[in-house]
Scaffold this motif. Structure first.
Motif, short mmCIF file in Angstrom:
data_model
loop_
_atom_site.label_atom_id
_atom_site.label_comp_id
_atom_site.label_asym_id
_atom_site.label_seq_id
_atom_site.Cartn_x
_atom_site.Cartn_y
_atom_site.Cartn_z
N ASP A 155 -0.42 1.26 23.26
CA ASP A 155 -1.24 0.39 22.41
C ASP A 155 -0.55 0.45 21.05
N ALA A 156 0.39 -0.45 20.87
CA ALA A 156 1.36 -0.32 19.77
C ALA A 156 0.84 -0.87 18.44
N LEU A 157 1.53 -0.54 17.41
CA LEU A 157 1.34 -1.05 16.04
C LEU A 157 -0.02 -0.69 15.43
N THR A 158 -1.10 -1.10 16.09
CA THR A 158 -2.43 -0.82 15.50
C THR A 158 -3.14 0.35 16.18
N GLY A 159 -2.71 0.70 17.41
CA GLY A 159 -3.45 1.67 18.23
C GLY A 159 -3.77 2.97 17.49
N ALA A 160 -2.76 3.55 16.83
CA ALA A 160 -2.97 4.85 16.21
C ALA A 160 -3.87 4.74 14.98
N LEU A 161 -3.82 3.60 14.30
CA LEU A 161 -4.63 3.45 13.09
C LEU A 161 -6.09 3.17 13.44
N LEU A 162 -6.30 2.67 14.66
CA LEU A 162 -7.67 2.36 15.08
C LEU A 162 -8.23 3.45 16.00
N ALA A 163 -7.45 4.51 16.19
CA ALA A 163 -7.88 5.56 17.13
C ALA A 163 -9.00 6.42 16.54
N PHE A 164 -9.19 6.38 15.24
CA PHE A 164 -10.31 7.12 14.64
C PHE A 164 -10.94 6.21 13.59
N ASP A 165 -12.12 6.61 13.09
CA ASP A 165 -12.84 5.74 12.15
C ASP A 165 -12.23 5.83 10.76
N VAL A 166 -11.82 4.68 10.25
CA VAL A 166 -11.31 4.61 8.89
C VAL A 166 -12.24 3.66 8.14
N THR A 167 -12.86 4.17 7.09
CA THR A 167 -13.84 3.36 6.36
C THR A 167 -13.43 3.25 4.90
N GLY A 168 -13.34 2.02 4.44
CA GLY A 168 -12.87 1.77 3.08
C GLY A 168 -14.00 1.50 2.10
N ARG A 169 -13.68 0.74 1.08
CA ARG A 169 -14.66 0.39 0.03
C ARG A 169 -15.84 -0.37 0.64
N ASP A 170 -17.01 -0.18 0.07
CA ASP A 170 -18.24 -0.87 0.51
C ASP A 170 -18.53 -0.67 2.00
N GLY A 171 -18.06 0.44 2.55
CA GLY A 171 -18.37 0.77 3.95
C GLY A 171 -17.66 -0.11 4.98
#
Ligand code: NAP
Length: 550
Positions: A390-406
């Motif tokens: 699951d390339a390119l995005t897989g590792a970045l979406l493998a855990f919860d990443v929450t930015g500004r304003d939730g």
């Protein structure tokens, strides 16, 4: 530069650092070294028990890099490039991992990595201007800057075939290969997957297995690698010229020292085109990609090159039916990642190697004993998955990443990943990705990209420190403009015409589209440099303060 010293936290408190780096592959290793060298307290988190990233995990038989070892190595330290000596033109995985270990020892990197640890969530705290990350070890880390060096190819993907759990034989995954020796002798071995990984495995274990069954759905084009040992004189010469070689790599569309051409295919008469292709076949490596300027832009040119390679397959593979099944059709050559091999097609001339053409005889299920295709069951002692990532995005979406304003990254990217330069995201202040989606990612040398990206991030952090600002994110307009450029360039490239991981086609339900910058690493570098020269005009610093003042 200001630093925050680590205070040992009382129970339940966060460990405070300046920079959190996720991943100990080549990107993460350099990031840790670079930020630490800036006087920033830096901590790295890595799931494996040592450095190396993809080269730590991928210990499958025949694993080898198909970029030349002189290119696929760090250029940031002259001491390191002088001290390390590559033995082959294209290094094998054990040598690349040994190199990663050498660098880690040399720079004393391990003391600042937490191994055997995964980040489980990362959340931006707007009041404190910090990323707060949790790990599966139960630790909480806080850092103003979070750098995702998670790699474009780090989340392995099993095939979507029913019955995997039923198989009673040995089941091996290329990207999680055992650290102990594996024997194939006398065994009936099945391989699913004929991308770069499968090709390397098949040519390596074909001569070792009792019987080898290759379950091929889409054939790949592979070109001769012509690997060889590097002789001492050449190594000495190369080391002498390393600074110039590195500079050439940084100015090359591929991030490597590869020839590029300005000559369109049809600008030459047929006999000369043929001569060039024959020579490229003999020279081996990716030289083929550098002999004409328009292979990925002109379908007719691409078709002729594809015909040439199909002809070569026909000359090597003795059985006509097998040769025909191995000839890729229906997509442009190089629109799937071009592979390099040492004896791939020759392997099918062995009596113990059998090609199962799953286009005509699709896999139905995996059974207790092996694989059932439409025509029947093939019994196997061992089954190997070389079915990609699951390339390119897989590792970045493998855990919860929450930015500004939730805002969650999953929500932001529900229709496909957006970013500026593949490095920064509107709504996610102080979050940086190394070789992220919409950068040149897998289309250029990942070590060259990683060094570039980490240096760019370091410049941004230095700028912020000097300006006394605490947070930064790209404007939405800048991100939109970059995405428009990425899409426009992709529109003209034949790359989007094949169903590959490059366009997200290998993962069910994944948004489809080419989310890499196809304009070349050198052009990508120009864009990133211009952002800096323009005084980071496309970025918002300390948004909260600016909104309060407005
Ligand atoms: P890949 O290129 O995505 O190939 C996966 C293979 O698995 C494809 O042949 C695919 O067939 C097959 N597959 C998946 N599901 C299947 C199913 N249900 N039934 C039958 N076949 C199935 O993955 P990869 O080979 O691991 O390579 C990924 C990338 O890693 C490469 O493109 C390269 O960038 C990098 N890599 C580099 C090197 C190197 O430097 N030499 C070596 C290995 C990997 P379909 O195409 O039909 O889906």
């Amino acid at each position: 530069m200001s630093t925050n010293q680590t205070a040992t936290p009382a129970e339940g408190q966060a460990t405070r650092v300046d920079v959190l780096v996720v991943g100990a592959g080549f990107g993460g290793m350099y990031a840790l070294y670079k930020f630490r060298g800036m006087g920033l307290k830096t901590v790295g988190i890595e799931a494996g028990d040592d450095v190396g990233g993809v080269w730590y995990w991928n210990r499958y038989p025949g694993a080898r890099c198909d970029l030349m070892s002189i290119d696929y190595s760090y250029g940031f330290s002259d001491e390191i490039q002088q001290e390390w000596t590559w033995s082959e033109q294209f290094a094998a995985q054990p040598e690349i991992l040994a190199y990663a270990n050498f660098v880690a020892d040399r720079l004393d990197l391990r003391k600042d990595f937490k191994f055997n640890t995964r980040v489980t969530s990362a959340r931006w705290d707007e009041e404190q201007n910090v990323w707060r990350a949790t790990t599966d070890a139960g630790e909480v880390l806080e850092a103003p800057y979070c750098v995702m060096a998670t790699g474009p190819l780090s989340i392995p993907k099993d095939p979507d075939i029913p019955g995997i759990e039923r198989f009673k034989g040995e089941l091996l995954r290329a990207q999680k290969w055992p650290h102990t020796p594996v024997s194939y002798a006398g065994k009936r071995v099945g391989v699913i997957g004929t991308g770069s990984t499968g090709i390397q495995i098949i040519q390596e274990i074909g001569p070792q297995a009792g019987e080898l069954f290759v379950f091929q759905r889409t054939p790949s084009f592979t070109l001769p690698m012509r690997n060889h040992d590097l002789d001492a004189d050449y190594v000495a010469e190369m080391k002498h010229h390393y600074p110039a070689i590195r500079e050439a790599c940084r100015n090359n569309p591929t991030g490597g020292a590869r020839p590029i051409s300005t000559r369109p295919f049809f600008s030459l008469p047929p006999t000369q085109r043929r001569q060039l292709m024959e020579q490229a076949w003999i020279n081996g490596g990716h030289t083929f990609l550098g002999i004409f300027s328009d292979l990925m832009l002109n379908q007719d040119a691409n078709d002729e090159v594809a015909d040439f390679v199909r002809e070569k397959i026909g000359e090597i593979v003795k059985d006509a039916k097998t040769a025909e099944a191995l000839k890729p059709r229906g997509y442009p050559i190089f629109a799937r990642r071009p592979c390099l091999d040492t004896s791939y097609y020759e392997t099918y001339n062995r009596e113990n190697v059998h090609l199962v053409d799953c286009k005509n005889d699709p896999i139905v299920e995996i059974t207790e004993k092996g694989i059932r295709t439409q025509s029947g069951e093939t019994e196997l002692d061992m089954l190997i998955f070389a079915t990609g990532y699951d390339a390119l995005t897989g590792a970045l979406l493998a855990f919860d990443v929450t930015g500004r304003d939730g805002i969650s990254l999953k929500d932001k990217w529900k229709d496909g990943p957006t970013s500026l330069y593949g490095m920064m995201l509107n709504g996610f202040p102080n979050l940086f990705a190394v070789s992220g989606p919409n950068g040149p990612a897998a289309l250029a040398n990942l070590i060259t990209i990683a060094e570039h990206d980490v240096d760019w991030i370091a410049d941004m952090i230095t700028h912020m420190d000097r300006a006394g600002v605490k947070s930064v994110e790209p404007t939405q307009q800048a991100e939109d403009a970059w995405m428009k450029l990425v899409a426009q360039l992709a529109e003209h490239s034949l790359i989007r015409k094949a169903n590959t991981w490059w366009v997200g086609a290998n993962v069910k339900g994944k948004p489809q589209g080419l989310t890499m910058f196809v304009g070349g690493f050198n052009k990508y570098r120009d864009h990133c440099l211009k952002a800096k020269q323009d005084g980071y005009a496309d970025f918002v610093f300390d948004r909260e303060k600016q909104s309060a003042a407005a």
